[in-house]
Design a protein around this motif. Structure first.
Motif, PDB file in Angstrom:
ATOM      1  N   TYR A  44      -2.793  15.679  -4.617  1.00 51.65           N
ATOM      2  CA  TYR A  44      -2.815  17.138  -4.688  1.00 51.65           C
ATOM      3  C   TYR A  44      -2.438  17.719  -3.325  1.00 51.65           C
ATOM      4  N   ALA A  45      -1.542  18.673  -3.335  1.00 41.70           N
ATOM      5  CA  ALA A  45      -1.121  19.317  -2.092  1.00 41.70           C
ATOM      6  C   ALA A  45      -2.332  19.937  -1.406  1.00 41.70           C
ATOM      7  N   PRO A  46      -2.402  19.827  -0.084  1.00 37.72           N
ATOM      8  CA  PRO A  46      -3.560  20.379   0.638  1.00 37.72           C
ATOM      9  C   PRO A  46      -3.736  21.868   0.368  1.00 37.72           C
ATOM     10  N   SER A  47      -4.963  22.258   0.192  1.00 38.62           N
ATOM     11  CA  SER A  47      -5.266  23.673   0.016  1.00 38.62           C
ATOM     12  C   SER A  47      -5.034  24.402   1.339  1.00 38.62           C
ATOM     13  N   TYR A  61       0.833  -1.202   0.000  1.00 39.69           N
ATOM     14  CA  TYR A  61       0.000   0.000   0.000  1.00 39.69           C
ATOM     15  C   TYR A  61       0.871   1.257   0.000  1.00 39.69           C
ATOM     16  N   VAL A  62       0.304   2.307  -0.574  1.00 40.93           N
ATOM     17  CA  VAL A  62       0.894   3.639  -0.521  1.00 40.93           C
ATOM     18  C   VAL A  62       0.033   4.473   0.422  1.00 40.93           C
ATOM     19  N   SER A  63       0.656   5.240   1.297  1.00 35.55           N
ATOM     20  CA  SER A  63      -0.104   6.066   2.236  1.00 35.55           C
ATOM     21  C   SER A  63      -0.040   7.535   1.830  1.00 35.55           C
ATOM     22  N   ILE A  64      -1.183   8.199   1.968  1.00 38.02           N
ATOM     23  CA  ILE A  64      -1.303   9.638   1.738  1.00 38.02           C
ATOM     24  C   ILE A  64      -1.873  10.227   3.027  1.00 38.02           C
ATOM     25  N   ARG A  65      -1.144  11.118   3.667  1.00 43.83           N
ATOM     26  CA  ARG A  65      -1.522  11.538   5.014  1.00 43.83           C
ATOM     27  C   ARG A  65      -1.483  13.052   5.194  1.00 43.83           C
ATOM     28  N   LYS A  66      -2.206  13.492   6.211  1.00 43.02           N
ATOM     29  CA  LYS A  66      -2.131  14.879   6.679  1.00 43.02           C
ATOM     30  C   LYS A  66      -2.284  14.847   8.194  1.00 43.02           C
ATOM     31  N   ASP A  67      -1.181  15.107   8.888  1.00 44.22           N
ATOM     32  CA  ASP A  67      -1.209  15.117  10.345  1.00 44.22           C
ATOM     33  C   ASP A  67      -1.663  16.479  10.858  1.00 44.22           C
ATOM     34  N   ARG A  68      -2.163  16.483  12.075  1.00 43.85           N
ATOM     35  CA  ARG A  68      -2.534  17.755  12.702  1.00 43.85           C
ATOM     36  C   ARG A  68      -1.279  18.468  13.173  1.00 43.85           C
ATOM     37  N   PHE A  75     -10.892  11.534  -4.960  1.00 40.18           N
ATOM     38  CA  PHE A  75     -11.264  11.255  -3.574  1.00 40.18           C
ATOM     39  C   PHE A  75     -10.765  12.394  -2.692  1.00 40.18           C
ATOM     40  N   ALA A  76     -11.621  12.868  -1.795  1.00 42.36           N
ATOM     41  CA  ALA A  76     -11.244  13.915  -0.840  1.00 42.36           C
ATOM     42  C   ALA A  76     -11.694  13.474   0.542  1.00 42.36           C
ATOM     43  N   LEU A  77     -10.727  13.307   1.447  1.00 49.45           N
ATOM     44  CA  LEU A  77     -10.990  12.826   2.805  1.00 49.45           C
ATOM     45  C   LEU A  77     -10.861  13.983   3.791  1.00 49.45           C
ATOM     46  N   ILE A 132      -7.098  15.413   2.728  1.00 50.37           N
ATOM     47  CA  ILE A 132      -6.238  15.008   1.621  1.00 50.37           C
ATOM     48  C   ILE A 132      -7.102  14.815   0.389  1.00 50.37           C
ATOM     49  N   THR A 133      -6.530  15.084  -0.771  1.00 50.55           N
ATOM     50  CA  THR A 133      -7.235  14.940  -2.041  1.00 50.55           C
ATOM     51  C   THR A 133      -6.313  14.262  -3.033  1.00 50.55           C
ATOM     52  N   PHE A 134      -6.843  13.272  -3.743  1.00 47.57           N
ATOM     53  CA  PHE A 134      -6.058  12.616  -4.779  1.00 47.57           C
ATOM     54  C   PHE A 134      -6.977  12.071  -5.865  1.00 47.57           C
ATOM     55  N   ASP A 135      -6.413  11.933  -7.057  1.00 47.08           N
ATOM     56  CA  ASP A 135      -7.112  11.316  -8.175  1.00 47.08           C
ATOM     57  C   ASP A 135      -6.655   9.883  -8.321  1.00 47.08           C
TER      58      ASP A 135
END
Length: 260
Positions: free
Chosen positions: A91-94, A63-70, A115-117, A102-105
């Motif tokens: 896509y880099a976070p706005s 798996y590949v992980s895409i994350r955004k920590d607080r 997908f946007a989480l 996080i947003t990715f195609d």
């Protein structure tokens, strides 16, 4: 001579096994996640409230992980785990949203799904949250899936009813013709907090509520994504008569002994 029949164009289908849940701390439940993957064989996993920092690496084989920590605060955080054989563009976070997203195609042949989480902790983030969602929906011409824990227990999704304080959220849903597809409680107190919104509800084959993830008080949402793609027809070889050497062809015919 009858022309050769045109090659048949066939459609083929990809079914993705997807999961969404609020972990309420993923680091201390890492063993649960490894067992979960063995049992369910997911293609995509969307997790809110990871409570993680950069010092912890989200390494899952396959798996590949895409994350955004607080940042600068405790808890929060989101991550998506995508099977490594699936092509994604992150896509880099706005800078609009003050929370975590996080947003990715996801590219499957000619088909693309965005997908946007999101994790919405409280009402202090509402203005920036909706600005971010509006931007995602306006800049993409592809099918979009917006999902996450939005902490909006007051919305009655089964009767499509809500109090005025939720107008900010429902106005965007209605303006962009989004469909919400989770209709069973995702929290032990009977609320639907974890939502899946999409611009094309036909791609969602099912939503099932599973047991909670470890000690989290949120249930796991399992959903299927079905993508129908048009397979390119195989190349067909044909004669290019315009490039034929007709003079040579006539000479060959003239030299042919037709009487023998």
């Amino acid at each position: 001579m009858n022309p050769a029949p045109s090659p048949e164009i066939r459609n083929f289908v990809t079914n993705l096994n997807c999961f969404l849940f609020n972990a309420q701390g993923l680091i201390n439940k890492w063993h649960f996640l490894e067992i979960f993957i063995q049992e369910h064989d997911p293609d995509l996993i969307f997790v809110t409230e990871t409570w993680s920092k950069d010092s912890f690496a989200f390494n899952l084989p396959g798996y590949v992980s895409i994350r955004k920590d607080r940042e600068n605060r405790e808890r929060g955080g989101v991550v998506a785990f995508v099977r490594s054989n699936l092509k994604t563009i992150f896509y880099a976070p706005s800078q609009k949203y003050e929370g975590e997203s996080i947003t990715f195609d996801l590219h499957l042949g000619s088909a693309v799904i965005c997908f946007a989480l999101f994790y919405r902790p409280n009402s202090n983030f509402d203005q920036s949250l909706m600005a971010e969602i509006e931007e995602i929906l306006q800049r993409r011409g592809t099918t979009t899936v917006i999902l996450g824990d939005f902490n909006l227990p007051e919305i009655d999704w089964n009767n499509y009813d809500w109090p005025p304080r939720s107008d900010f959220f429902m106005d965007v849903i209605q303006d962009h013709f989004l469909t919400q597809v989770v209709f069973e409680p995702t929290h032990i107190h009977g609320n639907i907090l974890d939502l899946i919104l999409t611009t094309d509800s036909d791609i969602v084959t099912h939503t099932d509520i599973l047991e909670n993830f470890g000690s989290s008080d949120h249930f796991v949402v399992n959903f299927g994504i079905r993508i129908t793609k048009q397979r390119d027809p195989p190349p067909v070889s044909t004669f290019n008569y315009w490039k034929a050497d007709w003079d040579l062809y006539r000479t060959t015919l003239q030299l042919q002994d037709w009487d023998s």
